[in-house]
Enzyme design. Structure first.
Site, PDB file in Angstrom:
ATOM      1  N   HIS A 144       0.785  -1.189   0.189  1.00  0.00           N
ATOM      2  CA  HIS A 144      -0.004  -0.065   0.203  1.00  0.00           C
ATOM      3  C   HIS A 144       0.778   1.261  -0.006  1.00  0.00           C
ATOM      4  O   HIS A 144       0.429   2.303  -0.485  1.00  0.00           O
ATOM      5  CB  HIS A 144      -0.775   0.134   1.323  1.00  0.00           C
ATOM      6  CG  HIS A 144      -0.371   0.344   2.555  1.00  0.00           C
ATOM      7  ND1 HIS A 144      -0.175  -0.691   3.505  1.00  0.00           N
ATOM      8  CD2 HIS A 144      -0.029   1.624   3.107  1.00  0.00           C
ATOM      9  CE1 HIS A 144       0.360   0.075   4.519  1.00  0.00           C
ATOM     10  NE2 HIS A 144       0.521   1.194   4.244  1.00  0.00           N
ATOM     11  N   ASP A 174       0.138  -7.728   1.614  1.00  0.00           N
ATOM     12  CA  ASP A 174       0.514  -6.322   1.767  1.00  0.00           C
ATOM     13  C   ASP A 174       2.169  -6.073   1.633  1.00  0.00           C
ATOM     14  O   ASP A 174       2.604  -5.352   2.274  1.00  0.00           O
ATOM     15  CB  ASP A 174      -0.042  -5.625   2.768  1.00  0.00           C
ATOM     16  CG  ASP A 174       0.073  -4.047   2.767  1.00  0.00           C
ATOM     17  OD1 ASP A 174       0.216  -3.548   1.608  1.00  0.00           O
ATOM     18  OD2 ASP A 174       0.028  -3.262   3.565  1.00  0.00           O
ATOM     19  N   SER A 248       4.778   2.221   7.959  1.00  0.00           N
ATOM     20  CA  SER A 248       4.420   1.341   7.124  1.00  0.00           C
ATOM     21  C   SER A 248       5.479   0.822   6.223  1.00  0.00           C
ATOM     22  O   SER A 248       6.215   1.709   5.577  1.00  0.00           O
ATOM     23  CB  SER A 248       3.218   1.803   6.102  1.00  0.00           C
ATOM     24  OG  SER A 248       2.046   1.885   6.797  1.00  0.00           O
TER      25      SER A 248
END
Length: 525
Positions: A144, A174, A248
């Protein structure tokens, strides 16, 4: 009164030395497969009485790393900041046609204004984190972070910035793998054994929160096996190490400097850390990353079955000693398991030597197994209500899970009420269901597949036990307590028998219109 010298002596006696991180550096991790030896009791870990301190006056003391400075210093260069840009159409101002009087110099201005309005676009920037796993230029991050990006730039701790290309991505977990072309070897880190990480172990996150770059936070493993996105491979590590926006894709390290997770999500009402962060376990990530590097895509094993969780009620209905394993509710035609060795109603408790505790475990274990592998499946099977539970095994050669493949089952709907069932009260032998035999008219009316056979649920009392368990009008009852039923009378008879035998619940196999099967457990009282 405790003196400063006494406190210093107590610290030197073991409080600092008990940590994997020492003042002079990082200790070596154990060899592969070698367990970490427990530390002897120290001044910070012994019971208060053992230290000569009365229990009533002793204060709890938390043992932690004396410092992570040396550990962090050796890892910071391997953690990178990732910036992406994407050109997206800007919302036009919707200007109406503009016409100036003939010969007016304003017409050229109006034409230019309309042209800019129609062609307007803007660049969207985003920031994330990542880490180097190969000194030649392989970087790992979250999918992402780089999804839909037109440009990806990797910013290193030494000030270098390199354009990155995508090696492969896997939205299901992911994970994304990127490549850069450095002019000299990069600092890289390696993965550790996330399956050996315990709740309470110290961990360290390094990343790019809010674009600040190289930030280090420390916490513990709060939980394991978290399921937060309801995906087929959810198995997150939860940590209270501060993780914020921009973290992230960054690494979660153990106290030996090994990556045990990839930071990917937080729970927060404010957007900032409240101490609930989640990381993809290294054991899952390594397998995906290896496939992306080798093939540019994932190649997951596929068993070709549809599963359901084994609840306490279902275990009781099947006569199982405990609620564990994965209940088989469908076998995909022409799939790897469509050979007769695995049947609907089987409970899978083992896969190639690994225990299957729940239906959540099996898809992940199968996906991690190479395509084409021949594996041994351990099964529990009960042929009928009177038969004992058998322990069986089956050998299956795994297929490949394609992106659009799902382990399917069949579904069913529909039915006209039987005359005697129409007046049945909610606590009648039909448990509040109005039932009818399956006919050609009902197949057409409710689009019931030809392969589906059983008894149609015409109506369900909303206050009944059946309604509470999710049974709706249009479903088809296939079995009651592992015995096939072909008529509404057979359903009522079987439920009556269960009551007379003292059973508290009825294990009902139902089908939907397309043939998808599932078990429900309905209380009989």
């Amino acid at each position: 009164m405790t003196t400063l010298r006494t406190l210093l002596a107590a610290c030197l006696a073991g409080g600092v030395l008990a940590s994997p991180v020492l003042a002079q550096g990082v200790i070596e991790p154990p060899a592969e497969g070698e367990a970490i030896a427990p530390q002897p009791p120290t001044a910070t870990t012994m019971e208060p009485e053992a230290q000569g301190v009365p229990a009533a006056s002793a204060q709890p003391r938390m043992q932690g790393p004396a410092s992570v400075a040396d550990l962090a210093e050796g890892l910071l260069d391997a953690v990178v900041n990732i910036s992406t840009s994407q050109n997206v159409p800007a919302a036009g101002r919707g200007l109406p046609p503009l016409d100036a009087p003939d010969g007016s110099p304003l017409q050229d201005f109006f034409d230019e204004l309309l042209r800019e309005d129609g062609n307007a676009s803007r660049s969207v920037q985003s920031l994330g984190s990542g880490f180097v796993i190969d000194e030649s230029g392989i970087v790992v991050t979250n999918n992402h972070v780089i999804a839909d990006a037109d440009e990806i730039t990797i910013n290193f701790a030494d000030g270098r910035s390199l354009e990155a290309s995508i090696v492969g991505v896997d939205p299901a977990t992911d994970i994304a793998v990127l490549r850069v072309e450095p002019d000299r070897p990069l600092t890289a880190v390696s993965f550790g054994r996330s399956d050996e990480v315990r709740i309470g172990d110290w961990v360290m996150a390094i990343g790019n929160p809010f674009g600040l770059g190289g930030s280090v936070t420390v916490g513990i493993v709060s939980a394991r096996g978290r399921r937060i996105t309801d995906g087929p491979y959810d198995d997150f590590i939860q940590t209270d190490a501060a993780i914020n926006r921009g973290n992230s894709g960054g690494p979660l390290f153990d106290m030996y400097g090994r990556v045990v997770g990839i930071n990917t999500a937080i729970i927060s009402p404010t957007g900032g850390s409240i101490g609930i962060g989640f990381s993809i376990p290294a054991q899952l990530a390594e397998n995906v990353i290896g496939q992306l590097r080798e093939f540019g895509e994932t190649r997951r094993g596929w068993l070709g079955i549809r599963l359901q969780a084994v609840t306490e009620e279902i275990a009781e209905g099947l006569g199982l000693p405990e609620a564990r394993g994965a209940l088989v509710m469908g076998v995909v035609p022409n799939g790897p398991s469509d050979g007769g060795s695995i049947e609907v109603g089987d409970v899978i408790v083992g896969f190639d030597g690994r225990e299957v505790e729940t239906s959540r475990d099996l898809p992940r274990i199968v996906a991690e197994t190479p395509v084409g592998s021949t594996v041994t499946i351990d099964l529990l099977r009960k042929e009928n209500a009177d038969a004992p539970v058998e322990q069986l095994s089956a050998e299956i050669t795994l297929g490949r899970l394609e992106g659009n493949e799902e382990a399917s089952a069949n579904e069913v709907e529909g039915g006209e009420p039987a005359e005697d069932a129409e007046q049945a009260p909610a606590r009648s032998p039909t448990l509040g269901m109005r039932l009818t035999d399956l006919t050609a008219e009902l197949r057409e009316r409710f689009s019931i597949a030809e392969a589906v056979n059983g008894v149609v649920v015409e109506e369900v009392d909303p206050d009944s036990s059946a309604a509470e368990e999710g049974i709706e009008a249009g479903l088809v009852i296939v079995e009651i307590a592992q015995e096939s039923v072909g008529s509404a009378d057979a359903v009522r008879t079987r439920l009556g028998e269960l009551r007379e035998s003292g059973q508290r619940n009825a294990l009902i196999l139902i089908s939907e219109g397309n043939g998808d099967l599932r078990f429900v457990v309905v209380p009989l009282d």
